[in-house]
Scaffold this motif. Structure first.
Motif, PDB file in Angstrom:
ATOM      1  N   LEU A   1       0.828  -1.213   0.000  1.00 55.92           N
ATOM      2  CA  LEU A   1       0.000   0.000   0.000  1.00 55.92           C
ATOM      3  C   LEU A   1       0.860   1.260   0.000  1.00 55.92           C
ATOM      4  O   LEU A   1       0.531   2.248  -0.669  1.00 55.92           O
ATOM      5  N   PHE A   2       1.967   1.226   0.735  1.00 53.39           N
ATOM      6  CA  PHE A   2       2.879   2.378   0.755  1.00 53.39           C
ATOM      7  C   PHE A   2       3.514   2.556  -0.626  1.00 53.39           C
ATOM      8  O   PHE A   2       3.597   3.678  -1.157  1.00 53.39           O
ATOM      9  N   ALA A   3       3.943   1.436  -1.236  1.00 54.60           N
ATOM     10  CA  ALA A   3       4.559   1.506  -2.564  1.00 54.60           C
ATOM     11  C   ALA A   3       3.567   2.010  -3.606  1.00 54.60           C
ATOM     12  O   ALA A   3       3.950   2.701  -4.557  1.00 54.60           O
ATOM     13  N   ASN A   4       2.293   1.679  -3.445  1.00 51.07           N
ATOM     14  CA  ASN A   4       1.241   2.194  -4.324  1.00 51.07           C
ATOM     15  C   ASN A   4       1.242   3.719  -4.344  1.00 51.07           C
ATOM     16  O   ASN A   4       1.252   4.350  -5.399  1.00 51.07           O
ATOM     17  N   ILE A   5       1.205   4.309  -3.155  1.00 49.49           N
ATOM     18  CA  ILE A   5       1.153   5.771  -3.041  1.00 49.49           C
ATOM     19  C   ILE A   5       2.448   6.386  -3.558  1.00 49.49           C
ATOM     20  O   ILE A   5       2.443   7.370  -4.302  1.00 49.49           O
ATOM     21  N   ALA A   6       3.582   5.794  -3.167  1.00 44.02           N
ATOM     22  CA  ALA A   6       4.883   6.322  -3.601  1.00 44.02           C
ATOM     23  C   ALA A   6       4.996   6.284  -5.124  1.00 44.02           C
ATOM     24  O   ALA A   6       5.465   7.247  -5.744  1.00 44.02           O
ATOM     25  N   HIS A   7       4.563   5.197  -5.728  1.00 40.78           N
ATOM     26  CA  HIS A   7       4.620   5.082  -7.190  1.00 40.78           C
ATOM     27  C   HIS A   7       3.744   6.138  -7.851  1.00 40.78           C
ATOM     28  O   HIS A   7       4.123   6.739  -8.870  1.00 40.78           O
ATOM     29  N   GLY A   8       2.566   6.380  -7.280  1.00 40.49           N
ATOM     30  CA  GLY A   8       1.680   7.404  -7.835  1.00 40.49           C
ATOM     31  C   GLY A   8       2.314   8.783  -7.823  1.00 40.49           C
ATOM     32  O   GLY A   8       2.223   9.543  -8.799  1.00 40.49           O
ATOM     33  N   LEU A   9       2.979   9.120  -6.721  1.00 39.19           N
ATOM     34  CA  LEU A   9       3.628  10.430  -6.599  1.00 39.19           C
ATOM     35  C   LEU A   9       4.832  10.553  -7.527  1.00 39.19           C
ATOM     36  O   LEU A   9       4.967  11.521  -8.280  1.00 39.19           O
ATOM     37  N   ILE A  10       5.721   9.547  -7.479  1.00 42.66           N
ATOM     38  CA  ILE A  10       7.007   9.648  -8.185  1.00 42.66           C
ATOM     39  C   ILE A  10       6.834   9.458  -9.689  1.00 42.66           C
ATOM     40  O   ILE A  10       7.369  10.232 -10.492  1.00 42.66           O
ATOM     41  N   THR A  11       6.080   8.438 -10.092  1.00 40.59           N
ATOM     42  CA  THR A  11       5.914   8.197 -11.527  1.00 40.59           C
ATOM     43  C   THR A  11       5.033   9.260 -12.156  1.00 40.59           C
ATOM     44  O   THR A  11       5.231   9.627 -13.322  1.00 40.59           O
ATOM     45  N   GLY A  12       4.056   9.779 -11.395  1.00 41.00           N
ATOM     46  CA  GLY A  12       3.290  10.929 -11.890  1.00 41.00           C
ATOM     47  C   GLY A  12       4.209  12.104 -12.185  1.00 41.00           C
ATOM     48  O   GLY A  12       4.103  12.753 -13.239  1.00 41.00           O
ATOM     49  N   LEU A  13       5.148  12.376 -11.272  1.00 40.90           N
ATOM     50  CA  LEU A  13       6.122  13.455 -11.476  1.00 40.90           C
ATOM     51  C   LEU A  13       7.012  13.166 -12.689  1.00 40.90           C
ATOM     52  O   LEU A  13       7.284  14.061 -13.507  1.00 40.90           O
ATOM     53  N   LEU A  14       7.468  11.922 -12.831  1.00 36.90           N
ATOM     54  CA  LEU A  14       8.324  11.561 -13.965  1.00 36.90           C
ATOM     55  C   LEU A  14       7.611  11.780 -15.300  1.00 36.90           C
ATOM     56  O   LEU A  14       8.205  12.304 -16.256  1.00 36.90           O
ATOM     57  N   PHE A  15       6.352  11.407 -15.376  1.00 35.55           N
ATOM     58  CA  PHE A  15       5.623  11.605 -16.637  1.00 35.55           C
ATOM     59  C   PHE A  15       5.383  13.093 -16.917  1.00 35.55           C
ATOM     60  O   PHE A  15       5.395  13.513 -18.083  1.00 35.55           O
ATOM     61  N   PHE A  16       5.148  13.874 -15.884  1.00 37.24           N
ATOM     62  CA  PHE A  16       5.062  15.327 -16.075  1.00 37.24           C
ATOM     63  C   PHE A  16       6.370  15.867 -16.661  1.00 37.24           C
ATOM     64  O   PHE A  16       6.377  16.668 -17.600  1.00 37.24           O
ATOM     65  N   LEU A  17       7.490  15.417 -16.112  1.00 37.76           N
ATOM     66  CA  LEU A  17       8.806  15.916 -16.543  1.00 37.76           C
ATOM     67  C   LEU A  17       9.122  15.483 -17.973  1.00 37.76           C
ATOM     68  O   LEU A  17       9.629  16.277 -18.774  1.00 37.76           O
ATOM     69  N   VAL A  18       8.816  14.228 -18.303  1.00 35.26           N
ATOM     70  CA  VAL A  18       9.065  13.762 -19.661  1.00 35.26           C
ATOM     71  C   VAL A  18       8.159  14.502 -20.650  1.00 35.26           C
ATOM     72  O   VAL A  18       8.579  14.842 -21.767  1.00 35.26           O
ATOM     73  N   GLY A  19       6.930  14.786 -20.238  1.00 35.13           N
ATOM     74  CA  GLY A  19       6.035  15.577 -21.080  1.00 35.13           C
ATOM     75  C   GLY A  19       6.609  16.961 -21.351  1.00 35.13           C
ATOM     76  O   GLY A  19       6.541  17.473 -22.480  1.00 35.13           O
ATOM     77  N   ALA A  20       7.195  17.569 -20.319  1.00 35.66           N
ATOM     78  CA  ALA A  20       7.820  18.884 -20.483  1.00 35.66           C
ATOM     79  C   ALA A  20       9.018  18.812 -21.423  1.00 35.66           C
ATOM     80  O   ALA A  20       9.225  19.696 -22.272  1.00 35.66           O
ATOM     81  N   LEU A  21       9.833  17.757 -21.287  1.00 40.89           N
ATOM     82  CA  LEU A  21      10.965  17.566 -22.200  1.00 40.89           C
ATOM     83  C   LEU A  21      10.488  17.398 -23.647  1.00 40.89           C
ATOM     84  O   LEU A  21      11.066  17.975 -24.582  1.00 40.89           O
ATOM     85  N   LYS A  22       9.432  16.618 -23.824  1.00 45.20           N
ATOM     86  CA  LYS A  22       8.904  16.378 -25.166  1.00 45.20           C
ATOM     87  C   LYS A  22       8.359  17.669 -25.776  1.00 45.20           C
ATOM     88  O   LYS A  22       8.518  17.913 -26.981  1.00 45.20           O
ATOM     89  N   ASP A  23       7.718  18.502 -24.956  1.00 48.55           N
ATOM     90  CA  ASP A  23       7.226  19.797 -25.438  1.00 48.55           C
ATOM     91  C   ASP A  23       8.379  20.679 -25.911  1.00 48.55           C
ATOM     92  O   ASP A  23       8.254  21.399 -26.906  1.00 48.55           O
ATOM     93  N   ARG A  24       9.497  20.631 -25.202  1.00 48.93           N
ATOM     94  CA  ARG A  24      10.629  21.498 -25.529  1.00 48.93           C
ATOM     95  C   ARG A  24      11.419  20.985 -26.737  1.00 48.93           C
ATOM     96  O   ARG A  24      11.931  21.763 -27.529  1.00 48.93           O
TER      97      ARG A  24
END
Length: 524
Positions: A353-376
């Motif tokens: 359950l802890f890993a579930n929440i951690a994955h949601g936070l961290i991988t959500g952030l990673l996809f935001f960052l990759v999206g920003a890189l792709k935009d640039r």
């Protein structure tokens, strides 16, 4: 914490589930003249931010009113008879297991709406986009709030159509094929899952998840439990996704728009593992006991497979897509969640359950960052990003590069950040599994999972070296660093990753009593 009456808590939970649907309908209507701002498109995007913001505030108030002294008790419960002939109820409630997932869903959906207000994905107009986003939020929140097996299935299925259209209409290259693959895999898995849910409900005489968990399988024969776990497990494993039922995920993530990837990784994958904890573990313990070693075996296979796939994508000359790499990393991370659940121990399930929440936070952030890189850059191709005139993010956009490095080390499980605790506790649980499970087998699984942590560190550090350190600033164009709207959308995820890593008791204090009760057959 604040003192809120039970009736207000009931209203808040129902409000959180229903209002996004009302907001979705309103998004399709013409905007009132006084609210249009510069354009109707801006008005509907602002409507999405407003509705998801209100839901987030309601979820935070619900969390503040939650009785942390009794997190194993179902709170804010509503139980209304819906279909008397089948004994199906409109039954809602939250405990320490579902509350964190509810808040995570509300937070990520709000951040996605906020990000889309400033950076709307290319595609059709925003009316349908905002409506689909809100329907997706309602279905996900309902999945974590309902306490009836039939309602759980309906909510579980409710998210498929909006995610299909988000990928098919606002996605990138190969979006139609990826959307069809997503919908076909998940629908086929869900059909099998429905048969298992109906088998349990009809044999036990009730679809009430609380009553079934309290009964702890005593009203179901072992053969019924085995069949039910196999059927339900297949549907949940597809959504998780478990190796080898994962092949829809990389295509869906690669094609999806940025916010679609964030919600798919941060929220939708959690629905599968939540189903294992909420339904399979307490309702059919003997069936789960039969399949636990196989679930653990597939889990560690997924950890190794996901890590090796990421290493292959990160290798120079392989034209690896960074979004696809992070998608494969999710297969590995969710493998740790499944390993913790398969241990059938409080330590392992709490870790899951802890890993579930951690994955949601961290991988959500990673996809935001990759999206920003792709935009640039116009691409997420690793060889392009790491070429002689490639990213070199530390020199060209130091804040963006630093944040990408932070998210990478959080994802590899650096102690002091959220990614560490869940995976460590999942392996601790598997190190000493529940009575009756083969300890030598689980020790082997732990050893393989430990190798997976090393491979995870390897591919993430390769990505950081190639993208953040490649080339010199003078060799390529200067990049726009983190914009104000990006900072607003990403900073909550960074803060929560640090807080959860330094103060894990906040989350474990909620989940542990509820997990103990669940595994003990409804007895606190």
């Amino acid at each position: 914490m604040i003192d809120i009456s039970e009736s207000v808590m009931q209203f808040l939970l129902a409000f959180i589930v229903v209002v996004p649907l009302i907001g979705a309908v309103a998004a399709l209507l013409p905007a009132p003249p006084g609210l249009r701002g510069r354009s109707p498109d801006q008005a509907v995007l602002r409507h999405g931010v407003s509705v998801t913001g209100v839901i987030l505030v309601a979820a935070i108030v619900l969390a503040l009113g939650f009785d942390r002294g009794h997190p194993s008790k179902m709170q804010a419960t509503t139980d209304i008879q819906w279909i008397p002939a089948l004994n199906i109820h409109l039954h809602l409630g939250i405990d320490g297991i579902s509350l964190p997932l509810l808040v995570l869903t509300a937070l990520l959906t709000f951040l996605c709406a906020l990000y889309s207000y400033f950076k709307m994905p290319s595609g059709p107009g925003p009316k349908a986009f905002v409506a689909l986003l809100l329907v997706l939020e309602s279905g996900t929140l309902a999945t974590f709030a309902v306490l009836d097996l039939v309602l759980f299935f309906l909510a579980f299925e409710m998210v498929l159509i909006p995610m299909y259209f988000l990928i098919a209409r606002w996605g990138g290259a190969e979006r139609t094929a990826a959307a069809w693959k997503f919908i076909l895999y998940t629908l086929l898995g869900s059909v099998v899952m429905l048969l298992g849910l109906l088998l349990i409900g009809l044999k036990a005489g009730t679809f009430d998840m609380v009553a079934l968990a309290t009964d702890n399988g005593r009203g179901l024969t072992t053969s019924v439990q085995v069949i039910a776990v196999l059927a339900i497990g297949i549907g949940l494993a597809v959504k998780t996704p478990m190796f080898p039922l994962h092949s829809w995920l990389p295509d869906a993530h690669t094609a999806a728009p940025t916010v679609g990837s964030v919600l798919l990784a941060g929220v939708l994958l959690k629905m599968g593992t939540y189903g294992f904890v909420r339904i399979v573990l307490p309702i059919a313990p003997h069936g789960m006991h039969t399949f636990a070693p196989y679930l653990a075996a597939f889990a560690v296979a997924g950890i190794i497979y996901g890590s090796l796939a990421c290493l292959a994508l990160a290798k120079q000359g392989n034209k690896g897509d960074l979004k696809r790499l992070i998608a494969y990393s999710s297969v590995g991370h969710m493998g740790f969640v499944l390993l913790g659940i398969a241990s059938m121990t409080p330590t392992g399930v709490n870790g899951a359950l802890f890993a579930n929440i951690a994955h949601g936070l961290i991988t959500g952030l990673l996809f935001f960052l990759v999206g920003a890189l792709k935009d640039r850059y116009g691409t997420a191709d690793l060889d392009t990003l790491a070429g002689a005139t490639g990213a070199a993010l530390y020199g060209r956009a130091p804040r963006l590069g630093g944040l990408l490095a932070f998210a990478a080390v959080a994802s590899l499980g650096l102690p002091g950040l959220a990614g560490f605790w869940g995976e460590m506790l999942a392996m601790f649980g598997a190190f000493d599994p529940a009575a009756g499970l083969s300890r030598p087998a689980f020790l082997t699984f732990v050893a393989i999972a430990a190798l997976g942590t090393l491979l995870t560190a390897a591919y993430l550090l390769v990505v950081v070296r190639r993208v953040c350190m490649g080339g010199k600033p003078s060799e390529g164009p200067q990049l726009a660093d983190i914009q104000g709207y990006e900072f607003a959308a990403w900073s909550p995820l960074v803060a929560l990753t640090v807080i959860a890593g330094l103060w894990p008791a906040v989350l474990l204090g909620l989940t542990d009593p509820a997990v103990q009760k669940l595994l003990a057959g409804g007895k606190s």
